[in-house]
Design an enzyme around this catalytic site. Structure first.
Site, short mmCIF file in Angstrom:
data_model
loop_
_atom_site.label_atom_id
_atom_site.label_comp_id
_atom_site.label_asym_id
_atom_site.label_seq_id
_atom_site.Cartn_x
_atom_site.Cartn_y
_atom_site.Cartn_z
N GLU A 57 35.25 34.39 42.95
CA GLU A 57 35.96 34.90 41.76
C GLU A 57 36.05 33.79 40.72
OE1 GLU A 57 40.39 36.51 40.42
OE2 GLU A 57 40.14 34.85 41.79
N ASP A 106 38.81 33.48 46.42
CA ASP A 106 39.80 33.55 45.35
C ASP A 106 39.70 32.31 44.47
OD1 ASP A 106 42.38 34.96 44.51
OD2 ASP A 106 43.12 32.93 44.82
C1 GLC Z 1 43.44 35.59 42.06
C2 GLC Z 1 44.01 36.84 42.70
C3 GLC Z 1 45.40 37.06 42.19
C4 GLC Z 1 46.24 35.86 42.58
C5 GLC Z 1 45.62 34.56 42.08
C6 GLC Z 1 46.24 33.37 42.72
O1 GLC Z 1 43.21 35.73 40.72
O2 GLC Z 1 43.16 37.92 42.45
O3 GLC Z 1 45.97 38.23 42.68
O4 GLC Z 1 47.54 35.98 42.06
O5 GLC Z 1 44.25 34.50 42.36
O6 GLC Z 1 45.85 33.25 44.06
#
Ligand code: GLC
Length: 550
Positions: A279, A210
């Site tokens: 991500e 994440d």
């Molecule tokens: C990422 C996740 C999202 C979350 C954020 C903070 O973007 O996909 O759902 O709110 O991180 O952890």
């Protein structure tokens, strides 16, 4: 050599390259205990559905102990399961069943921040002198009491929250209840890597990381400069969010991360065939960062990109430009693409709001997605052609939506429960009278059991196309070269090990003829689309495609 021994000795380290990863949002996949919220036992029960699609892996959004302020993306214990989702034994059962079905298991690691209820933060905020005082990003206020700099939280307001005990601010890129870990501290790095080892020992095959580009911040706490309005875009935050007004030079994307990612990768490499996808959320530098993180074979295998998650419609130009830009930014890298996930409006609604034949649109989009160069994530319910649910303000759960309502309604509309059986209570998702988010009637009409066995359904097309893709290594691992990129026509070739597969798409509701590239093409069958080719032309009905081998 004995085949079993052979596969045990040499697991495919490259399994992730071109894999199709099915994303499970555990709150909304299957409820097994009637509390209206999905859980791990529910996932195990429904894994045959994933297997029937032909996906290679699942990515399970967080199921760790959490106060659920951001629905699990606020972890208070990295090495345990939240009771809402079950027990660690239930997770072992998910792994065992997935592996029995030939599905890899990737879990979602949220290590940029913790919950404010994590023991580390409780200790850190207790005083300025404690063993974990430097585990989070603390700073004195400016002399006038205001925050140390102009950094903004994605979820609204300053990225700094005041703590009256320490008389200092702490950094949070998301909710105030999601304090940012100080990754500059090697003890913090060790602690999160221990959590990584914990799950590897339990048998996971990989991780989704994440917000991977948020791990490090500028230690001088320099202000982010303003971003010229013409450079703003809404690919990672909605247009109404002032987060888009800044050039995020200092609050994320710090080069220090590269060394940490190497340490992370070294831990993965202590085990056979483990993969990670990071991500990368950044509207300006996303592809560049993805290139850095996936280069050299010593960091991430893949980065999850936002280029196809934005509101802008998917056009042939967007596809070609994105692939070319990724190629330039990351010649040795590998992307992981998605059109939908738990954070964005489902793509059938986002891009297809004015399309009359939504099912045809959903099927075509699936084929475009699954023939991209890169790996692919399918988000639960996408294989049913689900639309974005309309959630009333009083039913909203997502704090992001509550903050920016009604201009941005948050992420609940894509997080409603899966629909399995239109005749069963709560469409087969739960025995509860009320589910954590309501299930729209129109979703129920598209439930798995309604579509199953109907050759022309979106579900059967996903199954058919995934099967078709599996038989063609060029679609899994191949290079990509573009032939036609017009307003609605898109033709590209994927090539691998001497074989080329030509992919032609009509992204419109009108029939379209496209030039057939030179070559000796042999039409492929079994993909479910009605395109044909003759006399140097590819003839494509509305929302259709054609594939050939050369
Ligand atoms: C990422 C996740 C999202 C979350 C954020 C903070 O973007 O996909 O759902 O709110 O991180 O952890």
């Amino acid at each position: 050599m004995n085949a079993v021994f052979d596969s045990a000795a040499a697991p495919d380290k490259d399994w992730w390259r071109g894999a199709v990863i099915y994303q499970i949002y555990p709150r909304s996949f299957q409820d097994s205990n009637g509390d209206g919220i999905g859980d791990l036992k529910g996932i195990t029960a429904r894994l045959p559905h994933v297997a029937s699609l032909g996906a290679d892996a699942i990515w399970i959004s967080p199921f760790f102990t959490s106060p659920m302020k951001d629905f699990g993306y606020d972890v208070s214990d990295y090495t345990d399961v939240d009771p809402m989702f079950g027990t660690i034994g239930d997770f072992d059962a998910v792994i065992a069943e997935a592996h029995r079905l030939g599905i890899k298991v990737m879990i979602d690691l949220v290590i940029s921040h913790t919950s404010d209820q994590h023991a580390w933060f409780v200790e850190s905020r207790s005083s300025r002198i404690n063993a974990k005082s430097d585990w989070y990003v603390w700073s004195d206020p400016k002399p006038d009491g205001t925050p140390p700099n102009n950094w903004l939280s994605i979820f609204g307001g300053s990225a700094w929250a005041w703590d009256p005990t320490r008389m200092q601010y702490y950094l949070h890129n998301f909710l105030t209840s999601q304090p940012d870990l100080n990754m500059h501290n090697p003890h913090v790095q060790e602690a999160v890597l221990d959590a990584v080892r914990f799950w590897l020992k339990r048998g996971v095959d990989g991780f989704r990381l994440d917000t991977i580009n948020f791990y490090f911040h500028d230690q001088h706490l320099r202000d982010n400069p303003a971003l010229a309005p013409e450079r703003r875009n809404a690919s990672t935050a909605p247009a109404v969010n002032p987060y888009n007004f800044q050039d995020h030079l200092y609050d994320k994307n710090q080069p220090d991360n590269l060394e940490f990612l190497k340490r992370f990768r070294a831990v993965l490499d202590e085990f056979p065939a483990i993969a990670a996808v990071g991500e990368v959320g950044d509207s300006q530098y996303g592809l560049e960062i993805a290139g850095q993180y996936t280069s050299g074979g010593d960091k991430m295998q893949m980065c999850y990109a936002f280029e196809f998650l934005a509101p802008e419609p998917l056009t042939p130009t967007l596809v070609a430009d994105t692939q070319k830009a990724f190629q330039e930014a990351a010649p040795e890298g590998w992307a992981c693409w998605a059109f939908s996930n738990h954070d964005v409006v489902r793509h059938v609604s986002r891009w297809g709001a004015t399309v009359a034949d939504r099912a045809a649109f959903a099927k075509l989009m699936a084929a475009v997605l699954m023939t991209q160069r890169g790996s692919v994530c399918i988000y639960q319910g996408e294989e049913l052609g689900l639309t974005e649910a309309d959630i009333a303000f009083e039913d909203l759960q997502d704090p992001y939506g509550i903050q920016f309502w009604p201009e941005f309604k948050g992420r609940d509309g894509c997080r409603t429960p899966m629909v399995w059986d239109s005749l069963a209570k709560q469409s087969g998702f739960s025995a509860a009278d009320k589910t954590w988010l309501p299930i729209p009637v129109e979703h129920s009409l598209n439930a798995v059991h309604v579509q199953e066995g109907h050759e022309d359904s979106v579900l059967e097309q996903y199954r058919r196309f995934l099967h078709f893709r599996r038989t063609l290594p060029a679609l899994i691992k191949g290079e990509i070269a573009f032939h036609t990129v017009s307003e609605t026509g898109l033709v590209y070739a994927r090539s691998f090990a001497g074989e080329t597969v030509l992919c032609a798409f009509n992204i419109s509701a009108e029939p379209l003829d496209l030039p057939l590239p030179d070559g000796d093409w042999q039409a492929l069958e079994g993909h479910g689309f009605a395109g044909t080719a003759e006399g140097g032309k590819i003839r494509l009905p509305a929302w259709s495609a054609w594939f050939a081998r050369g």
